[in-house]
Design a protein around this motif. Structure first.
Motif: not given
Lengths: 159, 699
Positions: A2, A4, A17, A20, A22-23, A71, A102, B524, B528, B531-532, B534-535, B538-539, B548, B552, B555
């Protein structure tokens, strides 16, 4: 794995990923003054002062444009370039022009390329093909974890 | 023109005769007298110069000889006073004399054999071998030798074949014979290749001859000194003793070595034979050597019994004199030339002016006043009586010409006037006759005018009627135009209303844009966030898989929102464009409306002016009508006046005939005056000038 997806200057790059945190959107920061061009300075990220590094300068030798889409990708690294004590764990902000999404990319397929560590660029990881084209994995640990590679990177834009 | 005068009678010739000839004679006399006096003076002074210069030269040579004699006598005195026998000391003295007297060529001492009793000791300290003669005799001879150390060398004395014992034997014999111990100056002779003269004195010890001391003087030194004196004098000098040349400042042709030559063998022999041996004397005679006339001056040098002869060519005097004479003559000639030129210039100018005056007078006498000499007179710059005469002539010429011209012009004008008078009287007669006929024609024309006036009156009444109708219709048009202007004003207000509403729409559209931007920002942030999320999922590994999927979907939703907001933004922008175009159009329409309204108002104003004009025209027409009636009465009055004029014309024709007769008499008198003036000729330019000046002619 996975990753980014981060497009820089028309090239597609990928960050692991799992590294990471955060973004974040681009914020105001205190400039580093003298020092290498890729070191932008310090920013207040969620109440903690975090160094900002311009990834575009490192991989494409061109500074990131200050657009709305810019970003900060926050990474957590062990024994990084800025560590004072060994085994210190801290965060670092990579400034990128844009974060797409992702995605699941397999860098172990037969069509993949193993990277350029052999040519003295250990941070340029393997490159794989997917339905949108080439995507290259950036090894941020190799890039920043006390490796000599980053120290040898150009410190001025005109080099 | 009179015949030309002979030159000797003309002004120029006479001034030459009375001015130049006496001047030339006086100058020539002065130059000749001066030349003769200069010749005499110069010759005398040159002779005096030569005599005194020769005496001076003789005295100088005598002094030099005397000095040498004194020196030798001093040496002898030193020997006799105790130095005799002290050989080293004597040698030192000789050497010292050599060093301190550059004129001396050699110095020597000769003792009689064993006179001092020291011959036997030979060469000792301070007395070298070279100072000794035969048997140890003291016999030193110091002489100048450029090759020796210090320029001086010592050697023993030696007898020479041709010296005849002059320097030793002769003084010795002379002393023993007559006890004379004076210095002896020998005649010149050659001592081992050097031409010398010697001055010798005997040494006398206890009354016996013990030896000699002497000095030699080289003839080359005497010669050099003599040449120097000769150069200063500008003449040749010869020195003679006992029949021989001692020295000469010049060599005689064919005798390159004059020194020590026997005079008997020289071409100059006659000169020396005839020249006395005592005193100073000057002779003028021909030089036997060059054949030139020369002055010869001789003088004696007592010491040594020498004689000096100076030779100077007489041409040296003549040369100076001829130079002086030529300079005098040149000055005289230049003076004469200047006098002649000045006189000639004066006479030529004066005679030219007198000649001009004479010609002018002759011309005037013959009645010719045409030529103008003012230009020539202006060119004359001198101020003398001849120039004044010429100027007076020019003035007289001009005045006469002016007077004659005035008379002529006046007579011409008189003649023209009389002719004109005659013609006028005839013409007047004709006119009076024609006048009668014209009055009849005028009467007919007046009748026609009165008929035309009646017709015009009718036409004016017709036009007045038309004007009145036009005024009526213009009033109607103005009313309808007022209505139209009101309509246009209402239309303008409506257009302004529409423009205001469109602007409100544009403001609303701007608000919509702000809202859309807010929506885009939210989309926007949502992206963001997804995305965070999703991260984080994933963790979380397996547990986060479902999350997840949700992230998606969020998003995707955010992306769609962003797309929709972009669409809205585009539509709103198009709407804004359309509204702003509408506003612009409305504004333009309003401007056009306003200009239309203004035009309508202008037309209304114009129509009002037309109506006013029409009213005024109606009044004018009435006045025209009144004028026409008055004209009819005027015409009748004119008719009666014309009749009276015709009567007057008949009376004037009688007086015109009388006037013609008087004019004829005037013409006759003018012809007589013209004949009197005709004998004078005038230049054309003068005639024109006077013709234009009528006042002057009348006087």
């Amino acid at each position: 794995m996975q990753v980014l997806l981060v497009p820089i200057a028309g090239h597609r790059y990928a960050l692991d990923a799992r590294e990471v945190v955060e973004v974040l959107p681009m914020v105001e920061y205190r400039k580093a003054g003298t020092g290498p061009a890729w070191l932008l300075g310090l920013a207040n990220l969620r109440g903690k002062l975090t160094p900002l590094v311009d990834l575009s300068i490192i991989v494409e030798r061109t500074p990131t444009a200050r657009t709305l889409g810019a970003r900060i990708v926050v990474l957590r690294l062990e024994n990084d370039l800025f560590a004072v004590r060994p085994d210190e764990s801290r965060c670092i902000g990579l400034v990128v022009p844009e974060v797409t999404r992702l995605a699941q990319v397999d860098f172990d397929q037969e069509s993949s390329h193993e990277g350029f560590a052999f040519f003295g660029a250990p941070h340029l990881g393997p490159t794989a093909l997917d339905h949108e084209g080439m995507v290259q994995l950036l090894r941020c640990r190799r890039l920043l974890e006390g490796d000599d590679a980053l120290r040898e990177l150009p410190t001025r834009m005109d080099v | 023109m009179a015949a030309r005068l002979a030159f000797h009678r003309s002004l120029l010739g006479r001034s030459m005769l009375y001015g130049v000839v006496p001047a030339v004679l006086v100058v020539l006399a002065v130059v000749t007298l001066n030349g003769v006096r200069a010749w005499t003076n110069l010759e005398a002074s040159l002779k005096r110069d030569l005599l005194s210069a020769t005496e001076l030269a003789a005295a100088e040579i005598d002094i030099r000889n005397e000095k040498t004699v004194r020196l030798v006598e001093f040496m002898a005195f030193a020997q006799e006073s105790g130095q005799f026998g002290r050989r080293a000391e004597s040698l030192a003295m000789l050497e010292r004399i050599m060093r301190e007297s550059p004129d001396v060529y050699a110095a020597y001492i000769g003792y009689e054999p064993n006179a001092d009793g020291n011959d036997a000791q030979g060469a000792v300290m301070g007395v070298p071998e070279e100072a000794l003669g035969e048997g140890g005799r003291f016999y030193p001879y110091f002489k100048r030798d450029p090759k020796a150390i210090g320029g001086i060398r010592v050697e023993p004395l030696q007898e020479v074949d041709d010296d005849e014992g002059l320097w030793y034997r002769v003084p010795k014999e002379r002393f023993e014979r007559s006890r004379v111990r004076d210095a002896v100056i020998t005649k010149p002779y050659s001592y081992f290749g050097t031409d010398i003269i010697e001055t010798v004195v005997p040494i006398v010890m206890e009354g016996r001859f013990a030896g000699i001391v002497g000095l030699d003087v080289a003839l080359t030194d005497v010669q050099a000194r003599l040449s120097q004196i000769a150069r200063e004098l500008g003449a040749d000098i010869f020195l003679e003793t006992r029949g021989r040349f001692l020295a000469a400042s010049t060599d005689i042709e064919g005798e390159p070595a004059l020194r020590t030559t026997d005079i008997a063998l020289s071409p100059l022999r006659p000169i020396f034979e005839e020249t006395p041996t005592q005193g100073v004397r000057l002779d003028e005679r021909v030089d036997p050597n060059s054949g030139e006339s020369c002055y010869f001056v001789s003088a004696t040098v007592p010491t040594g019994n020498w004689r000096i002869v100076v030779r100077k060519p007489t041409s040296a005097v003549l040369g100076q004199l001829s130079g002086l004479f030529i300079a005098n003559m040149l000055t005289a000639i230049a003076g004469i030339i200047i006098i002649v030129s000045l006189l000639a210039a004066l006479s030529i100018g004066m005679s030219r002016r007198v000649q001009l005056a004479k010609e002018t007078a002759e011309r005037i006498a013959s009645g010719d006043l045409a030529s103008d000499i003012t230009a020539e007179v202006a060119a004359v710059k001198v101020q003398d009586e001849s120039a004044d005469l010429l100027r007076a002539m020019a003035r007289m010429n001009g005045d006469l010409a002016t007077i004659v011209e005035s008379v002529r012009a006046a007579s011409l004008r008189l003649s023209a006037t009389s002719v004109e008078l005659a013609a006028n009287s005839r013409q007047q007669e004709t006119t009076v006759n024609a006048f009668g006929a014209s009055t009849a024609q005028i009467a007919a024309a007046i009748r026609e005018i009165s008929a035309t006036g009646a017709e015009l009156l009718r036409a004016v009444e017709h036009v007045e009627e038309g004007a009145r109708r036009t005024a009526t219709s213009a009033t109607a048009s103005r009313a309808s135009l007022d209505g139209m202007a009101k309509t246009l004003t209402r239309l303008d207000e409506a257009a302004g209303d529409i423009g205001g509403r469109l602007r409100v729409i544009a403001e609303k559209a701007s608000s919509i844009t702000v809202v859309v931007e807010t929506i885009a920002k939210v989309a926007e942030q949502t992206n963001l966030l997804s995305v965070n999320a999703a991260i984080e999922a994933e963790k979380a590994g397996e547990a986060g898989l479902g999350f997840l999927v949700v992230s998606r979907e969020i998003r995707r939703l955010a992306d769609q929102t962003a797309m929709a907001s972009l669409d809205i933004e585009r539509i709103v922008r198009q709407m804004q464009d359309a509204v702003s175009t509408g506003v612009t159009e409305m504004d333009r329409f309003a401007v056009e409306m306003r200009s239309g309204t203004a035009s309508a108002q202008r037309v209304t104003t114009d129509l009002a002016a037309i109506i006013d004009d029409m009213d005024a025209a109606a009044v004018g027409f009435a006045e025209v009508e009144r004028g026409m009636s008055a004209q009819g009465i005027g015409v009748t009055q004119i008719e009666s006046a014309v009749r009276q004029v015709a009567d007057g014309a008949r009376q004037s024709s009688v007086s015109v005939a009388e006037f013609g007769r008087v004019a004829d008499e005037l013409a006759h008198a003018t012809a007589v005056l013209q004949d009197a003036v005709a004998r004078f000729h005038l230049s054309t330019s003068m005639g024109r000038d006077s013709a234009s000046d009528s006042n002057c002619g009348a006087r």
